[in-house]
Design a protein around this motif. Structure first.
Motif, PDB file in Angstrom:
ATOM      1  N   ALA A 237      27.490 -15.965 -11.076  1.00  0.00           N
ATOM      2  CA  ALA A 237      27.654 -15.683 -12.296  1.00  0.00           C
ATOM      3  C   ALA A 237      26.434 -15.416 -13.013  1.00  0.00           C
ATOM      4  CB  ALA A 237      28.782 -16.510 -12.725  1.00  0.00           C
ATOM      5  N   VAL A 238      26.396 -14.658 -14.185  1.00  0.00           N
ATOM      6  CA  VAL A 238      25.529 -14.295 -15.274  1.00  0.00           C
ATOM      7  C   VAL A 238      25.971 -15.197 -16.497  1.00  0.00           C
ATOM      8  CG1 VAL A 238      23.805 -13.016 -16.280  1.00  0.00           C
ATOM      9  CG2 VAL A 238      24.926 -12.030 -14.088  1.00  0.00           C
ATOM     10  N   ASP A 239      25.085 -16.305 -16.839  1.00  0.00           N
ATOM     11  CA  ASP A 239      25.408 -17.100 -17.871  1.00  0.00           C
ATOM     12  C   ASP A 239      24.690 -16.439 -18.941  1.00  0.00           C
ATOM     13  OD1 ASP A 239      25.821 -18.660 -20.119  1.00  0.00           O
ATOM     14  OD2 ASP A 239      25.717 -20.468 -18.681  1.00  0.00           O
ATOM     15  N   PRO A 240      25.569 -15.685 -20.077  1.00  0.00           N
ATOM     16  CA  PRO A 240      24.779 -15.234 -21.264  1.00  0.00           C
ATOM     17  C   PRO A 240      23.731 -15.912 -21.973  1.00  0.00           C
ATOM     18  CG  PRO A 240      27.212 -15.114 -21.701  1.00  0.00           C
ATOM     19  CD  PRO A 240      26.881 -15.740 -19.975  1.00  0.00           C
ATOM     20  N   LYS A 241      24.032 -17.182 -21.709  1.00  0.00           N
ATOM     21  CA  LYS A 241      23.018 -18.268 -22.353  1.00  0.00           C
ATOM     22  C   LYS A 241      21.619 -18.205 -22.037  1.00  0.00           C
ATOM     23  CE  LYS A 241      25.887 -21.874 -24.107  1.00  0.00           C
ATOM     24  NZ  LYS A 241      26.952 -22.919 -23.445  1.00  0.00           N
ATOM     25  N   TRP A 242      21.701 -17.703 -20.820  1.00  0.00           N
ATOM     26  CA  TRP A 242      20.584 -17.565 -20.017  1.00  0.00           C
ATOM     27  C   TRP A 242      19.748 -16.372 -19.914  1.00  0.00           C
ATOM     28  CZ3 TRP A 242      22.093 -21.267 -15.586  1.00  0.00           C
ATOM     29  CH2 TRP A 242      22.172 -22.746 -15.904  1.00  0.00           C
ATOM     30  N   ILE A 243      20.523 -15.452 -20.633  1.00  0.00           N
ATOM     31  CA  ILE A 243      19.758 -14.198 -21.071  1.00  0.00           C
ATOM     32  C   ILE A 243      19.117 -14.317 -22.378  1.00  0.00           C
ATOM     33  CG2 ILE A 243      19.790 -11.585 -21.127  1.00  0.00           C
ATOM     34  CD1 ILE A 243      20.792 -12.572 -18.443  1.00  0.00           C
ATOM     35  N   VAL A 244      17.764 -14.353 -22.473  1.00  0.00           N
ATOM     36  CA  VAL A 244      16.899 -14.633 -23.534  1.00  0.00           C
ATOM     37  C   VAL A 244      15.925 -13.187 -24.000  1.00  0.00           C
ATOM     38  CG1 VAL A 244      15.574 -16.189 -24.828  1.00  0.00           C
ATOM     39  CG2 VAL A 244      16.832 -16.927 -23.013  1.00  0.00           C
ATOM     40  N   GLU A 245      15.971 -13.064 -25.052  1.00  0.00           N
ATOM     41  CA  GLU A 245      15.202 -11.923 -25.481  1.00  0.00           C
ATOM     42  C   GLU A 245      13.648 -12.112 -25.612  1.00  0.00           C
ATOM     43  OE1 GLU A 245      16.447  -9.258 -28.566  1.00  0.00           O
ATOM     44  OE2 GLU A 245      14.937  -8.033 -28.494  1.00  0.00           O
ATOM     45  N   GLY A 246      12.781 -11.524 -24.987  1.00  0.00           N
ATOM     46  CA  GLY A 246      11.306 -11.919 -25.252  1.00  0.00           C
ATOM     47  C   GLY A 246      10.761 -10.695 -25.945  1.00  0.00           C
ATOM     48  N   ASP A 247       9.319 -10.731 -25.873  1.00  0.00           N
ATOM     49  CA  ASP A 247       8.815  -9.273 -26.435  1.00  0.00           C
ATOM     50  C   ASP A 247       7.721  -8.963 -25.705  1.00  0.00           C
ATOM     51  OD1 ASP A 247       6.904 -11.407 -26.804  1.00  0.00           O
ATOM     52  OD2 ASP A 247       6.788 -11.186 -28.996  1.00  0.00           O
ATOM     53  N   HIS A 248       7.694  -9.116 -24.623  1.00  0.00           N
ATOM     54  CA  HIS A 248       6.517  -8.832 -23.559  1.00  0.00           C
ATOM     55  C   HIS A 248       5.238  -9.459 -23.853  1.00  0.00           C
ATOM     56  CE1 HIS A 248       8.520  -4.795 -21.734  1.00  0.00           C
ATOM     57  NE2 HIS A 248       8.899  -6.011 -21.062  1.00  0.00           N
ATOM     58  N   THR A 249       5.358 -10.429 -24.731  1.00  0.00           N
ATOM     59  CA  THR A 249       3.973 -11.001 -24.968  1.00  0.00           C
ATOM     60  C   THR A 249       4.048 -12.409 -24.187  1.00  0.00           C
ATOM     61  OG1 THR A 249       4.327 -12.140 -27.018  1.00  0.00           O
ATOM     62  CG2 THR A 249       3.672  -9.794 -26.983  1.00  0.00           C
ATOM     63  N   MET A 250       2.676 -13.087 -24.187  1.00  0.00           N
ATOM     64  CA  MET A 250       2.707 -14.657 -23.838  1.00  0.00           C
ATOM     65  C   MET A 250       3.514 -15.560 -24.695  1.00  0.00           C
ATOM     66  SD  MET A 250      -0.962 -14.997 -22.362  1.00  0.00           S
ATOM     67  CE  MET A 250      -1.911 -14.615 -23.786  1.00  0.00           C
ATOM     68  N   GLU A 251       3.286 -15.260 -26.059  1.00  0.00           N
ATOM     69  CA  GLU A 251       3.930 -16.122 -27.002  1.00  0.00           C
ATOM     70  C   GLU A 251       5.345 -15.842 -27.221  1.00  0.00           C
ATOM     71  OE1 GLU A 251       1.299 -14.189 -27.418  1.00  0.00           O
ATOM     72  OE2 GLU A 251      -0.137 -15.345 -28.008  1.00  0.00           O
ATOM     73  N   GLY A 252       5.930 -14.624 -26.741  1.00  0.00           N
ATOM     74  CA  GLY A 252       7.158 -14.414 -26.649  1.00  0.00           C
ATOM     75  C   GLY A 252       7.808 -15.148 -25.353  1.00  0.00           C
ATOM     76  N   GLY A 253       7.090 -15.162 -24.345  1.00  0.00           N
ATOM     77  CA  GLY A 253       7.463 -15.838 -23.209  1.00  0.00           C
ATOM     78  C   GLY A 253       7.547 -17.549 -23.571  1.00  0.00           C
ATOM     79  N   ILE A 254       6.722 -18.131 -24.221  1.00  0.00           N
ATOM     80  CA  ILE A 254       6.844 -19.527 -24.748  1.00  0.00           C
ATOM     81  C   ILE A 254       8.088 -19.608 -25.670  1.00  0.00           C
ATOM     82  CG2 ILE A 254       5.793 -21.017 -26.226  1.00  0.00           C
ATOM     83  CD1 ILE A 254       3.126 -20.141 -25.294  1.00  0.00           C
TER      84      ILE A 254
END
Lengths: 386, 386
Positions: A237-254
């Motif tokens: 099952a896909v838990d929507p809480k675990w879908i997080v938006e990043g921005d393709h940068t390292m900082e976004g990953g952090i």
DNA sequence: TCGGCTTCGGTAAACCTTTTCCCAAATATT
DNA sequence: AATATTTGGGAAAAGGTTTACCGAAGCCGA
């Protein structure tokens, strides 16, 4: 116009005057096809034909001309050539951000492919800014690029009209308007991402998070959709809480990793929309004292060069940017040079590359240990690629 | 001759023919200054003056022209403009390798500075290959770049003659021939490198290795020389065995680290000629089971973006590529636009950035521990920048 | 030896813009 | 009202190359 063309043959004097004028100018360090013609004792037409390898030029004369060209270090004026021939031999490449290592690799591939076919490239970096995008497009039109590859993984439709209206061949990734003169590079995200998900599932992961790219971009949606489909295929099952938006940068990953760490329950694995994001997540995990892959498995996307050297080396999904670049140039050339039936769709493969940021989730590991199978503590596929 | 407006005053019939021909061409999606002139009911000269903001054009007329330009989405043909004006508004930038993250950052800075002053850029990547360098130079000349920045940190002298002979302003890093029209960006390697060495010496390191860049490049020698001078200033002997040649790539860093590890005695710290090398060394240390910084301290050079995210974050010496890029553009502009007295020398600073790959050498650490000062085990300056 | 054919080379137009020069119109001046 | 002055805008050349068109020369066969 309309002068009897050869009237002057019988009247050399009148023609001589402009010739002298020319010479005086030329002496002042100005070098052009006339200089060459003069020194080789031929007409400029002959020089031009020689340069363009026109077979009607006799070998001996061609040799003489080439010698003069060499001696003078003469190089034709590209602007003038483009102006008269109507061919700039320029291909445009618009990327999101040149400082994201994925793009330099792409640029390198694009340039190599372009140069191989006698083109040069014009690079534009949008930095995700529509204003800059506008500027890039303007420059492409002004410099008369014969085709433009839009590798920003998403473009504002109205902007590209500038190019489409001028019938500049375009190539997009994933998605683009369905018009003649527009080709698409279709990346098969699903294949690689499914491999990744299956790899995680096989290791025993059930709590898998996904860090997306900026959701304005279509490619971010494509990758997310591929992930969701693959997850469901595995019966997770896909838990929507675990879908997080990043921005393709390292900082976004952090930032994304922080969001995940703040949740009540931690995922045991994270897939990322690109490698830079994954590197950010990896770094945050390190900062948070999580061991990778023991406490958290991480998978990236793109397989940029540096992923071989992260600590530990990153498991990632390869999308060959050389293929991507080569196909882009192919597609553009097909349009420009009017190859009989230009394909509109160019498929690109993706492929899982297992390195060392993926392993058994903590629970499983303990379980396996309990079963006395401690040798298994080495994650499978260790350095299968590096 | 034969332009629409006054053609009829003189010889309508003969001149009429080309007019029709022109129009028919124009209808087929060909847009130029004539189209604009026609629609705005002015001459092409007025259109040109309007575009170039010539103040002699009266406001009302200018407005009318601009409206037509907007409506048509007209963009002037850069090639034609360059041809007649003799100004391409193009600056060249030649870099070693676009896939080394240092260079994209440099390119970004260069582009921003160039665009700010109304220039565009032409990028060439040599990949350390003289053949490619030759190609780059040829393209710069062909496209009539008004100035070229050679940021390969070393260039084969005879090649640049192509450019110098044509009086193309050049800017080099560190070193270049002393001719008019050639500017130098002098990087003060010594300052940053001395800071690095002193930092290591203060921590107690005496066995310090150095991984150079490719010794064909002058900048590699400059950095090595700065290191040797700094080492001597600290009263430490330089052991030639610990000077290893790298090639500015991660793979080169690994190879260099392997060479060092194969020696009888290990250094306690390694300084690297660039960050990519340091990342390679860091990776090799990880593979060899050495803890960084406990077993081995590492210092990089360049302070590329990704060094913030290595594990642990890399102590490095910053050379602002934005400064470098901005100064390069400034130097080129000074030459091109004949600012009164163009400086030839543009100094660039370097600066130590302490992160977490530097700490006490193992011996010292134990000693300190023995002295009961265990709190000191945190290396000084931890994340002073990140 | 001459005519026709082939082959090779020269001339000028075209590509699109900028810019100088000049003329016409409008305004100011006597 | 007529001339001087200013201003605005048009014509044409220039910039370096390609290419269509045409002329000339060389060669062969008759």
């Amino acid at each position: 116009m309309g002068y009897p063309v050869n009237a002057f043959f019988t009247a050399p004097m009148t023609e001589h005057t402009p010739k002298i004028k020319r010479n005086s100018k030329r002496n002042s360090a100005r070098m052009n096809i006339h200089t060459v013609a003069q020194l080789a004792n031929v007409s400029i037409a002959t020089v031009s034909r020689t340069i363009n390898h026109n077979p009607t030029v006799n070998l001996k004369m061609a040799k003489r001309v080439w010698e003069v060209i060499r001696e003078l270090n003469y190089l034709p004026n590209t602007q003038a050539r483009a102006l008269v021939s109507g061919r700039s031999r320029l291909l445009g490449l618009i990327v999101s951000e040149i400082t994201n290592p994925f793009f330099p690799e792409l640029i390198q591939g694009f340039e190599d492919a372009a140069v191989e076919h006698g083109y040069e490239i014009l690079i534009g970096s949008t930095n995700y800014d529509p204003e800059r995008m506008k500027g890039c497009i303007r420059r492409m039109v002004e410099r008369k690029a014969e085709g433009v590859a839009v590798m920003t993984f998403g473009i504002e439709e109205p902007l590209l009209d500038q190019l489409a209206d001028r019938h500049v061949p375009l190539v997009f990734v994933d998605v683009g308007p369905d018009r003649p003169g527009i080709s698409l590079l279709r990346v098969d995200y699903h294949h690689g991402i499914r491999q990744g998900v299956q790899h995680l599932a096989a290791l025993g992961h059930r709590d898998i998070a996904f860090v997306t790219g900026p959701l304005r971009l279509h490619s971010a949606h494509s990758r997310l959709a591929a992930f969701q489909r693959a997850i469901q295929e595995c019966g997770i099952a896909v838990d929507p809480k675990w879908i997080v938006e990043g921005d393709h940068t390292m900082e976004g990953g952090i930032a994304a990793a922080e969001k995940l760490l703040a949740g009540a329950k931690l995922p045991t694995a994270v897939m990322c929309s690109n490698d830079m994001t994954a590197i950010g997540v990896l770094h945050k995990a390190y900062r948070a004292g999580l061991r990778v892959p023991d406490d958290l498995s991480i998978i990236g996307f793109d397989n940029i060069h540096i992923t071989q050297m992260t600590i530990p080396p990153l498991t990632t999904i390869q999308m060959s940017c050389f293929d991507l670049a080569r196909e882009a140039v192919m597609a553009l050339r097909a349009q420009v040079e009017q190859t009989p039936a230009p394909k509109r769709d160019y498929p690109i493969e993706t492929q899982l590359v297992v390195r060392e940021t993926t392993g058994f989730p903590r629970g499983t590991m303990l379980q396996l240990r309990k079963e006395g199978d401690s040798a298994k503590s080495d994650p499978p596929g260790k350095s299968s690629t590096v």
